[in-house]
Design an enzyme around this catalytic site. Structure first.
Site, PDB file in Angstrom:
ATOM      1  N   HIS A  39       0.816  -1.225   0.000  1.00 41.27           N
ATOM      2  CA  HIS A  39       0.000   0.000   0.000  1.00 41.27           C
ATOM      3  C   HIS A  39       0.847   1.271   0.000  1.00 41.27           C
ATOM      4  O   HIS A  39       0.346   2.353   0.280  1.00 41.27           O
ATOM      5  CB  HIS A  39      -0.984   0.045   1.181  1.00 41.27           C
ATOM      6  CG  HIS A  39      -2.113  -0.939   1.085  1.00 41.27           C
ATOM      7  ND1 HIS A  39      -1.932  -2.284   1.122  1.00 41.27           N
ATOM      8  CD2 HIS A  39      -3.446  -0.751   0.969  1.00 41.27           C
ATOM      9  CE1 HIS A  39      -3.101  -2.908   1.030  1.00 41.27           C
ATOM     10  NE2 HIS A  39      -4.033  -2.005   0.931  1.00 41.27           N
ATOM     11  N   GLY A  47      -0.257  -2.232  -5.803  1.00 42.69           N
ATOM     12  CA  GLY A  47      -1.133  -3.364  -5.497  1.00 42.69           C
ATOM     13  C   GLY A  47      -2.551  -2.906  -5.232  1.00 42.69           C
ATOM     14  O   GLY A  47      -3.508  -3.606  -5.532  1.00 42.69           O
ATOM     15  N   HIS A  98     -10.457  -7.618  -5.969  1.00 43.36           N
ATOM     16  CA  HIS A  98     -10.865  -6.650  -4.950  1.00 43.36           C
ATOM     17  C   HIS A  98     -11.670  -5.509  -5.598  1.00 43.36           C
ATOM     18  O   HIS A  98     -11.186  -4.828  -6.502  1.00 43.36           O
ATOM     19  CB  HIS A  98      -9.594  -6.118  -4.295  1.00 43.36           C
ATOM     20  CG  HIS A  98      -9.806  -5.312  -3.070  1.00 43.36           C
ATOM     21  ND1 HIS A  98     -10.029  -3.959  -3.120  1.00 43.36           N
ATOM     22  CD2 HIS A  98      -9.812  -5.662  -1.755  1.00 43.36           C
ATOM     23  CE1 HIS A  98     -10.160  -3.506  -1.876  1.00 43.36           C
ATOM     24  NE2 HIS A  98     -10.034  -4.515  -1.033  1.00 43.36           N
ATOM     25  N   GLU A 155     -12.790  -9.364  -0.090  1.00 40.54           N
ATOM     26  CA  GLU A 155     -13.481  -8.143  -0.539  1.00 40.54           C
ATOM     27  C   GLU A 155     -13.618  -8.118  -2.060  1.00 40.54           C
ATOM     28  O   GLU A 155     -13.437  -7.092  -2.709  1.00 40.54           O
ATOM     29  CB  GLU A 155     -12.718  -6.901  -0.034  1.00 40.54           C
ATOM     30  CG  GLU A 155     -12.415  -6.970   1.456  1.00 40.54           C
ATOM     31  CD  GLU A 155     -11.842  -5.691   2.046  1.00 40.54           C
ATOM     32  OE1 GLU A 155     -10.974  -5.073   1.406  1.00 40.54           O
ATOM     33  OE2 GLU A 155     -12.282  -5.305   3.147  1.00 40.54           O
ATOM     34  N   GLU A 210     -18.948  -3.099  -0.257  1.00 36.64           N
ATOM     35  CA  GLU A 210     -18.235  -2.156   0.617  1.00 36.64           C
ATOM     36  C   GLU A 210     -18.609  -0.714   0.271  1.00 36.64           C
ATOM     37  O   GLU A 210     -18.759  -0.351  -0.892  1.00 36.64           O
ATOM     38  CB  GLU A 210     -16.725  -2.375   0.452  1.00 36.64           C
ATOM     39  CG  GLU A 210     -15.907  -1.456   1.335  1.00 36.64           C
ATOM     40  CD  GLU A 210     -14.400  -1.731   1.241  1.00 36.64           C
ATOM     41  OE1 GLU A 210     -14.011  -2.819   0.773  1.00 36.64           O
ATOM     42  OE2 GLU A 210     -13.634  -0.841   1.641  1.00 36.64           O
ATOM     43  N   CYS A 232     -16.798   1.870   0.302  1.00 34.41           N
ATOM     44  CA  CYS A 232     -15.776   2.432  -0.596  1.00 34.41           C
ATOM     45  C   CYS A 232     -16.004   2.003  -2.047  1.00 34.41           C
ATOM     46  O   CYS A 232     -15.745   2.784  -2.968  1.00 34.41           O
ATOM     47  CB  CYS A 232     -14.380   1.973  -0.192  1.00 34.41           C
ATOM     48  SG  CYS A 232     -13.757   2.733   1.296  1.00 34.41           S
ATOM     49  N   CYS A 267     -11.188   2.670   6.033  1.00 29.74           N
ATOM     50  CA  CYS A 267     -11.280   3.322   4.718  1.00 29.74           C
ATOM     51  C   CYS A 267     -12.658   3.942   4.479  1.00 29.74           C
ATOM     52  O   CYS A 267     -12.761   5.027   3.902  1.00 29.74           O
ATOM     53  CB  CYS A 267     -10.960   2.316   3.629  1.00 29.74           C
ATOM     54  SG  CYS A 267     -11.846   0.751   3.806  1.00 29.74           S
ATOM     55  N   CYS A 268     -13.707   3.248   4.917  1.00 30.85           N
ATOM     56  CA  CYS A 268     -15.058   3.674   4.524  1.00 30.85           C
ATOM     57  C   CYS A 268     -15.504   4.994   5.172  1.00 30.85           C
ATOM     58  O   CYS A 268     -16.019   5.870   4.462  1.00 30.85           O
ATOM     59  CB  CYS A 268     -16.057   2.573   4.801  1.00 30.85           C
ATOM     60  SG  CYS A 268     -15.734   1.043   3.888  1.00 30.85           S
TER      61      CYS A 268
HETATM   62 ZN   LIG Z   1     -13.797   0.955   2.662  1.00 31.95          ZN
END
Ligand SMILES: [Zn+2]
Length: 671
Positions: A164, A213, A283, A335, A351, A353, A426-427
């Site tokens: 990341h 990635g 993903h 995910e 999700e 996101c 993240c969300c």
């Molecule tokens: Zn998220």
């Protein structure tokens, strides 16, 4: 293929922002249609304004506090030598700080708040301190380079499929671009540019080969290009996309290791070069960000291969892999997207996101093509799968957004209901940046054409080839179907107004065949100019009205607002024999709280009346849908032993899970 010249004026407005930061020259090529930036749109809407205000006053401060409490902010201070300590949390936690800065910056643009401005300055001091002299910025490494955090590799850039490192950088660039636009300050932008310059020195055709990635840096580099005018960043975005699926070297973790999920190239959409990809796999958030970045590169380079590829992938997602809520990513496992037509309800991931990514992507597809079918998806996902992700009070969140709950399966990162924050957060940050930028999705312009994409009480000032035009939109949408638009051109002038004609109002809930109306209703949209019915002049899903407009001219639209039953393609086995209820752009669901405690034992027979009712007292004001259902009682062997009629009440899906945990269903058996 070339997309022609840029509509320079709105872009410039977008870059300049409210406080007159210096802007780069407009790109040579760009989206043929330009959004009217949210800074030019004032939302007065009864549905949206409270959400945007709650985001500003509750969600953003709440996330900033959580980032402090969980060590996310300290990680920067430690990396920068401003305090002593050890790194806390996941290797991508820097992004949670970046994302809320982006959201706060958008909020500042809409409504300046000196305290918020000052707290951003304080955060940026810590972020800048954490940057290494050559521009490297990744606190998971810099806090203790001799003992890097798990999953980021022993040295820089060697484990991109897991680390990341570049994903973090992308959110830094997005935050920096927003902060610069909002405040005119270069503090965070300088940090971002220094980092991007390092990444551009490291990666490229004649340098280190690789790609992130977790996508996101591609669309972020495009934002940095827009702000700085430096084409190097656009080239790097294109490089990362073009390199994807080539010279793939995946760090292989042993089975059972938490990072072994990245042993698989499909997970990160690197199983094939992007132009060869025809099915959305892996993903879902990464995929949506990648498709969005490809749309940007398509627009800014004019390279038709990108558009062909994302159109093909869009057909796949929209036709075979999207929930009725616009959510994508069927599986909790990694995910991921499921197989085609694999759309389970109880275990849906969808999700938050990924929904936001789907909105980004579809908005850009519209800006590339002018086709309203993309806005149909964008509207669907915003009103359902995106705003479901935050509670009505703004301080509890969904990561996963299932279409069914049995009151037992802990779908929300091991919780049954909404959560205050997450280890992987993240969300919430994504919601916090999406909502204040939402007004930028309502209108668009192209040459002397003006697009009304969404129906939201608002006013805007636009510039159509040098003609200043004010617009006022009044509506109670999504609760009522009447929309009134008043045009206020500075002088009498001919131009075209495009009014989106949503598929849901024309017996076509989605483009493609994945969902259809179970009963074809007598749906008709009415359109009037200055009180007189006019021809629709249908054009790519819009009504096109070209005429000489005078100050005070009105356009009135009336959408059919009868509740509708939706059925799914028979290929979706989890939806076979079931219906969902929609009204306007909203998907509805039944919750135990309104239906005697249970809903998974209900049947909703065809042909029974469904009646909308405005309930100002419920869930901050919603239209509910009432009708008659049947409860089904089964014996121990699963055989139906009796049926009984009972009252049925459905609420908008976005508002579920505010009254305790329990059963919920979007899809209900017909008989
Ligand atoms: Zn998220």
């Amino acid at each position: 293929m070339s997309f022609g010249s840029a509509a320079a004026i709105p872009l410039l407005v977008f870059l300049v922002g409210t406080w007159g930061a210096a802007a780069a020259d407009a790109p040579k090529k760009d989206y043929p249609i330009q959004p009217v930036p949210f800074t030019q749109v004032v939302v007065s809407d009864a549905f949206w304004l409270p959400r945007i205000e709650t985001n500003r006053t509750v969600t953003i401060p709440f996330i900033m506090r959580k980032n402090e409490e969980t060590g996310r902010v300290d990680n920067f201070a430690i990396a920068g030598g401003l305090m002593r300590g050890t790194y806390k949390g996941e290797r991508y936690n820097d992004t949670d700080v970046y994302k809320v800065i982006e959201g706060a910056a958008y909020s500042l643009q809409v409504r300046f708040d000196p305290d918020l401005d000052k707290s951003l300055d304080g955060l940026i001091v810590k972020i800048a301190a954490a940057q290494e002299p050559d521009g490297y910025l990744f606190t998971a490494r810099t806090t203790d380079p001799a003992h890097p955090q798990p999953g980021i590799g022993p040295e820089r850039w060697v484990e991109e499929n897991v680390s990341h490192e570049l994903y973090n950088a992308g959110h830094l660039y997005e935050a920096a671009a927003a902060h610069f636009q909002a405040t005119g300050k270069r503090t965070l932008l300088d940090v971002a540019v220094k980092n991007a310059d390092l990444v551009a020195r490291v990666y490229g055709p004649d340098k280190r080969h690789g790609f992130p990635g977790h996508q996101g840096i591609e669309l972020a580099l495009v934002k940095l290009y827009r702000v700085t005018g430096n084409e190097k960043y656009l080239d790097l975005a294109k490089y990362f996309l073009d390199q994807r699926g080539r010279d793939v070297k995946l760090t292989q973790y042993p089975p059972g290791n938490r990072f072994a999920i990245y042993n698989d190239a499909e997970q990160i959409q690197a199983h094939k070069p992007v132009f060869e990809q025809a099915e959305a796999v892996g993903h879902a958030v990464r995929a949506a960000y990648m498709f969005t970045g490809m749309a940007d590169v398509a627009a800014l380079t004019g390279d038709a291969k990108y558009l062909e590829t994302i159109e093909r992938l869009w057909e796949n997602v929209t036709g075979k892999k999207m929930y009725l809520t616009g959510g994508i990513g069927a599986r909790h496992d990694r995910e991921r997207f499921g197989d085609e037509y694999e759309l389970p309800n109880l275990t849906a991931y969808a999700e938050t996101c990924a929904s936001i990514g789907n909105a980004f992507w579809n908005h850009r597809m519209f800006l590339l093509t002018g086709d309203a079918k993309y806005l149909d998806i964008m509207e669907r996902v915003i009103y359902n799968g995106v705003i479901s992700g935050v509670s009505l009070d703004g301080n509890a969140f969904f990561y996963a957004n299932p279409l069914e709950s049995d009151g037992k399966f802990r779908f929300n990162q091991d919780r049954l209901g909404r959560a205050p924050y997450f280890g992987t957060a993240c969300c919430p940050g994504n919601i916090s940046r999406f909502l204040p930028s939402f007004p930028g999705y309502i209108y668009a312009v192209k040459d002397d054409a003006f697009y009304v994409n969404l129906f939201v009480g608002s006013s805007a000032k636009i510039d159509l080839r040098g003609i200043p035009v004010g617009i006022k939109q009044e509506t109670r949408y999504p609760w009522e179907g009447a929309v009134k638009i008043t045009l206020l051109p500075e002088r009498e002038e001919e131009f075209a107004v495009f009014i989106r004609l949503p598929g849901w109002a024309q017996n076509k809930p989605v483009p493609g065949d994945l969902y259809r109306q179970a009963e074809i209703g007598d749906q008709k949209i009415e359109l009037k100019v200055n009180g007189k019915a006019v021809d629709m002049n249908r054009d790519k899903g819009f009504a096109r009205i070209r005429r000489i407009w005078t100050k005070g001219d009105t356009i009135e639209i009336l959408f059919p607002m009868d509740p509708r039953r939706i059925a799914a393609d028979e290929a979706v086995k989890d939806l076979a024999g079931k219906v969902a209820v929609e009204r306007g752009p909203l998907v509805y669901c039944a919750e135990g709280a309104d239906n005697g405690g249970r809903v998974l034992n209900l049947e909703l027979p065809d042909g029974t009346a469904l009646v909308p009712e405005w309930r100002p007292d419920l869930l901050k004001g919603v239209v509910v849908i009432k009708g008659k259902a049947r409860t089904v009682t089964k014996n121990a062997d699963g055989y139906i032993v009796s049926r009984a009629e009972r009252d049925f009440l459905a609420v908008p899906y976005y508002a579920w899970s505010h009254r305790g945990t329990g059963e919920m269903a979007v899809w209900i058996p017909r008989k």
